[in-house]
Scaffold this active site. Structure first.
Site, mmCIF file in Angstrom:
data_model
loop_
_atom_site.group_PDB
_atom_site.id
_atom_site.type_symbol
_atom_site.label_atom_id
_atom_site.label_comp_id
_atom_site.label_asym_id
_atom_site.label_seq_id
_atom_site.Cartn_x
_atom_site.Cartn_y
_atom_site.Cartn_z
ATOM 1 N N ASP A 34 0.833 -1.205 0.000
ATOM 2 C CA ASP A 34 0.000 0.000 0.000
ATOM 3 C C ASP A 34 0.868 1.255 0.000
ATOM 4 O O ASP A 34 0.608 2.210 -0.737
ATOM 5 C CB ASP A 34 -0.915 -0.026 1.225
ATOM 6 C CG ASP A 34 -1.736 1.244 1.372
ATOM 7 O OD1 ASP A 34 -2.573 1.507 0.497
ATOM 8 O OD2 ASP A 34 -1.528 1.974 2.352
ATOM 9 N N GLU A 59 -2.054 -5.286 -3.534
ATOM 10 C CA GLU A 59 -1.094 -4.577 -2.681
ATOM 11 C C GLU A 59 -0.076 -5.536 -2.080
ATOM 12 O O GLU A 59 1.113 -5.201 -1.960
ATOM 13 C CB GLU A 59 -1.844 -3.820 -1.584
ATOM 14 C CG GLU A 59 -2.663 -2.650 -2.111
ATOM 15 C CD GLU A 59 -3.452 -1.943 -1.039
ATOM 16 O OE1 GLU A 59 -3.746 -0.748 -1.216
ATOM 17 O OE2 GLU A 59 -3.781 -2.589 -0.010
#
EC number: 3.1.26.3
Length: 231
Positions: A51, A123
Protein backbone atom coordinates in the site's frame (compact mmCIF):
# COMPACT_ATOMS: atom_id res chain seq x y z
CA UNK A 1 3.13 -21.50 -7.69
CA UNK A 2 4.88 -22.75 -10.84
CA UNK A 3 1.99 -21.66 -13.03
CA UNK A 4 1.99 -18.22 -11.39
CA UNK A 5 5.76 -17.90 -11.79
CA UNK A 6 5.43 -18.76 -15.48
CA UNK A 7 2.67 -16.19 -15.95
CA UNK A 8 4.69 -13.45 -14.23
CA UNK A 9 7.70 -14.23 -16.41
CA UNK A 10 5.73 -14.35 -19.66
CA UNK A 11 3.53 -11.31 -18.99
CA UNK A 12 5.88 -9.01 -17.07
CA UNK A 13 9.37 -10.47 -17.31
CA UNK A 14 9.40 -11.11 -13.55
CA UNK A 15 11.15 -14.03 -11.87
CA UNK A 16 10.84 -14.14 -8.09
CA UNK A 17 13.94 -15.16 -6.17
CA UNK A 18 11.97 -16.09 -3.06
CA UNK A 19 9.08 -18.37 -3.99
CA UNK A 20 7.92 -18.60 -0.36
CA UNK A 21 7.51 -14.83 -0.30
CA UNK A 22 5.38 -14.97 -3.45
CA UNK A 23 3.30 -17.76 -1.92
CA UNK A 24 2.70 -15.63 1.18
CA UNK A 25 1.49 -12.74 -0.98
CA UNK A 26 -1.16 -15.05 -2.44
CA UNK A 27 -2.27 -16.51 0.91
CA UNK A 28 -5.54 -15.18 2.34
CA UNK A 29 -6.19 -15.12 6.08
CA UNK A 30 -9.05 -17.62 5.64
CA UNK A 31 -6.52 -20.17 4.35
CA UNK A 32 -4.16 -19.79 7.30
CA UNK A 33 -7.12 -19.95 9.70
CA UNK A 34 -8.43 -23.21 8.24
CA UNK A 35 -4.97 -24.75 8.02
CA UNK A 36 -4.15 -23.51 11.53
CA UNK A 37 -1.04 -21.76 10.29
CA UNK A 38 0.52 -18.77 12.07
CA UNK A 39 -1.24 -15.48 11.28
CA UNK A 40 2.06 -14.12 10.02
CA UNK A 41 1.80 -16.62 7.13
CA UNK A 42 -1.02 -14.68 5.43
CA UNK A 43 -0.58 -11.70 3.12
CA UNK A 44 -1.70 -8.88 5.42
CA UNK A 45 1.80 -7.65 6.35
CA UNK A 46 2.79 -7.57 2.68
CA UNK A 47 -0.43 -5.72 1.90
CA UNK A 48 0.61 -3.03 4.40
CA UNK A 49 3.96 -2.62 2.68
CA UNK A 50 2.54 -2.69 -0.84
CA UNK A 51 0.00 0.00 0.00
CA UNK A 52 2.83 2.39 0.90
CA UNK A 53 4.90 1.49 -2.18
CA UNK A 54 1.93 1.99 -4.51
CA UNK A 55 1.05 5.35 -2.98
CA UNK A 56 4.64 6.56 -3.34
CA UNK A 57 4.95 5.54 -7.00
CA UNK A 58 1.57 7.04 -7.94
CA UNK A 59 2.30 10.25 -6.03
CA UNK A 60 5.66 10.63 -7.76
CA UNK A 61 4.11 10.01 -11.19
CA UNK A 62 1.30 12.52 -10.66
CA UNK A 63 3.68 15.16 -9.28
CA UNK A 64 5.96 14.91 -12.31
CA UNK A 65 3.23 14.51 -14.92
CA UNK A 66 0.88 17.29 -13.81
CA UNK A 67 3.06 20.26 -12.74
CA UNK A 68 0.09 22.62 -13.15
CA UNK A 69 -2.18 20.84 -10.66
CA UNK A 70 -2.42 21.87 -7.01
CA UNK A 71 -2.01 19.56 -4.02
CA UNK A 72 -5.75 19.06 -3.60
CA UNK A 73 -6.21 18.01 -7.22
CA UNK A 74 -3.26 15.60 -7.04
CA UNK A 75 -4.63 14.07 -3.83
CA UNK A 76 -8.02 13.57 -5.44
CA UNK A 77 -6.46 11.87 -8.48
CA UNK A 78 -4.31 9.60 -6.33
CA UNK A 79 -7.24 8.60 -4.13
CA UNK A 80 -9.28 7.65 -7.19
CA UNK A 81 -6.45 5.53 -8.57
CA UNK A 82 -5.73 3.60 -5.36
CA UNK A 83 -9.36 3.14 -4.25
CA UNK A 84 -10.71 -0.38 -3.69
CA UNK A 85 -12.57 -0.72 -6.99
CA UNK A 86 -9.57 0.41 -9.03
CA UNK A 87 -7.09 -1.93 -7.36
CA UNK A 88 -9.51 -4.84 -7.62
CA UNK A 89 -9.74 -4.21 -11.36
CA UNK A 90 -5.94 -4.12 -11.67
CA UNK A 91 -5.79 -7.43 -9.83
CA UNK A 92 -8.36 -8.91 -12.22
CA UNK A 93 -6.49 -7.63 -15.27
CA UNK A 94 -3.39 -9.44 -14.00
CA UNK A 95 -5.36 -12.64 -13.40
CA UNK A 96 -4.19 -12.77 -9.79
CA UNK A 97 -7.43 -14.10 -8.28
CA UNK A 98 -6.94 -17.50 -9.90
CA UNK A 99 -3.81 -18.11 -7.83
CA UNK A 100 -5.07 -16.90 -4.43
CA UNK A 101 -5.01 -19.52 -1.67
CA UNK A 102 -8.39 -19.29 0.06
CA UNK A 103 -10.12 -21.21 2.81
CA UNK A 104 -12.99 -23.46 1.67
CA UNK A 105 -15.61 -21.36 3.43
CA UNK A 106 -14.38 -18.13 1.88
CA UNK A 107 -14.27 -19.82 -1.54
CA UNK A 108 -17.92 -20.87 -1.24
CA UNK A 109 -18.94 -17.32 -0.32
CA UNK A 110 -17.40 -15.90 -3.50
CA UNK A 111 -14.29 -14.52 -1.85
CA UNK A 112 -12.11 -15.10 -4.88
CA UNK A 113 -13.79 -12.20 -6.70
CA UNK A 114 -14.53 -9.99 -3.67
CA UNK A 115 -13.24 -6.50 -4.36
CA UNK A 116 -11.55 -5.95 -1.01
CA UNK A 117 -9.83 -9.34 -1.29
CA UNK A 118 -8.52 -8.54 -4.77
CA UNK A 119 -7.44 -5.07 -3.65
CA UNK A 120 -5.48 -6.55 -0.76
CA UNK A 121 -3.97 -9.18 -3.04
CA UNK A 122 -2.71 -6.57 -5.49
CA UNK A 123 -1.09 -4.58 -2.68
CA UNK A 124 0.40 -7.72 -1.14
CA UNK A 125 1.97 -8.64 -4.47
CA UNK A 126 3.56 -5.19 -4.69
CA UNK A 127 4.88 -5.61 -1.16
CA UNK A 128 6.42 -8.96 -2.04
CA UNK A 129 7.90 -7.55 -5.24
CA UNK A 130 9.46 -4.70 -3.26
CA UNK A 131 11.14 -7.07 -0.80
CA UNK A 132 12.26 -9.50 -3.50
CA UNK A 133 13.51 -7.10 -6.16
CA UNK A 134 13.38 -3.52 -4.89
CA UNK A 135 11.54 -0.31 -5.66
CA UNK A 136 12.67 -0.03 -9.28
CA UNK A 137 10.87 -3.25 -10.22
CA UNK A 138 7.76 -2.13 -8.31
CA UNK A 139 7.81 1.10 -10.28
CA UNK A 140 8.21 -0.76 -13.60
CA UNK A 141 5.31 -3.07 -12.78
CA UNK A 142 3.02 -0.18 -11.81
CA UNK A 143 4.00 1.71 -14.95
CA UNK A 144 3.03 -1.34 -17.00
CA UNK A 145 -0.24 -2.22 -15.22
CA UNK A 146 -1.58 0.98 -13.64
CA UNK A 147 -0.19 4.04 -15.41
CA UNK A 148 -1.78 3.33 -18.84
CA UNK A 149 -5.20 3.66 -17.18
CA UNK A 150 -4.13 6.93 -15.55
CA UNK A 151 -3.09 8.27 -18.96
CA UNK A 152 -6.48 7.26 -20.35
CA UNK A 153 -8.19 9.05 -17.44
CA UNK A 154 -9.97 5.81 -16.52
CA UNK A 155 -9.65 6.22 -12.77
CA UNK A 156 -9.35 9.93 -12.08
CA UNK A 157 -12.99 10.98 -12.41
CA UNK A 158 -14.35 8.93 -9.51
CA UNK A 159 -15.64 10.94 -6.56
CA UNK A 160 -13.24 10.96 -3.60
CA UNK A 161 -15.48 11.97 -0.71
CA UNK A 162 -12.63 12.38 1.79
CA UNK A 163 -10.93 15.02 -0.36
CA UNK A 164 -14.27 16.62 -1.23
CA UNK A 165 -15.17 16.91 2.46
CA UNK A 166 -11.80 18.47 3.24
CA UNK A 167 -12.26 21.06 0.50
CA UNK A 168 -15.77 21.94 1.73
CA UNK A 169 -14.67 22.36 5.34
CA UNK A 170 -11.60 24.41 4.46
CA UNK A 171 -13.86 27.07 2.96
CA UNK A 172 -15.08 27.83 6.47
CA UNK A 173 -11.59 28.36 7.87
CA UNK A 174 -9.03 26.31 9.77
CA UNK A 175 -10.01 22.67 10.09
CA UNK A 176 -8.58 19.46 11.52
CA UNK A 177 -10.18 16.35 10.02
CA UNK A 178 -9.59 12.92 11.50
CA UNK A 179 -11.01 9.42 11.00
CA UNK A 180 -11.48 6.68 13.57
CA UNK A 181 -12.49 3.05 13.21
CA UNK A 182 -15.23 2.59 15.80
CA UNK A 183 -16.06 -1.06 15.29
CA UNK A 184 -14.85 -4.23 13.56
CA UNK A 185 -17.26 -7.10 13.04
CA UNK A 186 -17.22 -10.53 11.43
CA UNK A 187 -14.57 -13.23 10.99
CA UNK A 188 -11.06 -12.32 9.88
CA UNK A 189 -11.77 -13.29 6.26
CA UNK A 190 -15.02 -11.28 6.03
CA UNK A 191 -14.57 -8.19 8.19
CA UNK A 192 -16.88 -5.16 8.25
CA UNK A 193 -15.76 -1.79 9.61
CA UNK A 194 -17.60 1.22 11.00
CA UNK A 195 -15.69 4.49 10.66
CA UNK A 196 -16.42 8.00 11.90
CA UNK A 197 -15.12 11.32 10.61
CA UNK A 198 -14.44 14.24 12.95
CA UNK A 199 -13.74 17.92 12.36
CA UNK A 200 -12.02 19.70 15.24
CA UNK A 201 -13.16 16.87 17.50
CA UNK A 202 -16.83 16.98 16.44
CA UNK A 203 -18.28 13.90 14.77
CA UNK A 204 -19.74 14.64 11.33
CA UNK A 205 -20.70 11.24 9.98
CA UNK A 206 -20.29 7.47 10.08
CA UNK A 207 -19.88 4.86 7.39
CA UNK A 208 -19.87 1.09 6.96
CA UNK A 209 -17.56 -0.82 4.60
CA UNK A 210 -15.76 -4.08 3.94
CA UNK A 211 -12.42 -2.32 4.36
CA UNK A 212 -11.24 0.60 6.48
CA UNK A 213 -10.76 2.70 3.34
CA UNK A 214 -14.31 2.09 2.13
CA UNK A 215 -15.77 2.79 5.58
CA UNK A 216 -13.90 6.11 5.79
CA UNK A 217 -15.06 7.12 2.30
CA UNK A 218 -18.64 6.30 3.27
CA UNK A 219 -18.32 8.31 6.49
CA UNK A 220 -17.09 11.31 4.49
CA UNK A 221 -19.93 10.88 1.98
CA UNK A 222 -22.51 10.80 4.77
CA UNK A 223 -20.93 13.87 6.38
CA UNK A 224 -21.23 15.80 3.11
CA UNK A 225 -24.87 14.74 2.79
CA UNK A 226 -25.55 15.65 6.42
CA UNK A 227 -26.37 12.06 7.36
CA UNK A 228 -24.88 11.36 10.78
CA UNK A 229 -25.63 7.64 10.75
CA UNK A 230 -24.11 4.40 9.52
CA UNK A 231 -24.90 3.38 5.94
Amino acid sequence: MLKLQKKLKNDYGLVFNDEDLLKTAFTHSSFTNEERLPKIANNERLEFLGDVALSLVISDYLYRTYPEKLEGELSKMRSSIVRTESLANFSRSCGFGEFLRLGHGEEKMGGRDRETTLENLFEAFLGALFIDQGMDEVRKFIQHVVIPHVKNDDYVKVIDYKTELQEVLQIGGETTISYKILKEEGPAHDRSFVAAVFNNGKELGRGLGKSKKVAEQKAAENAIKGQNHVS
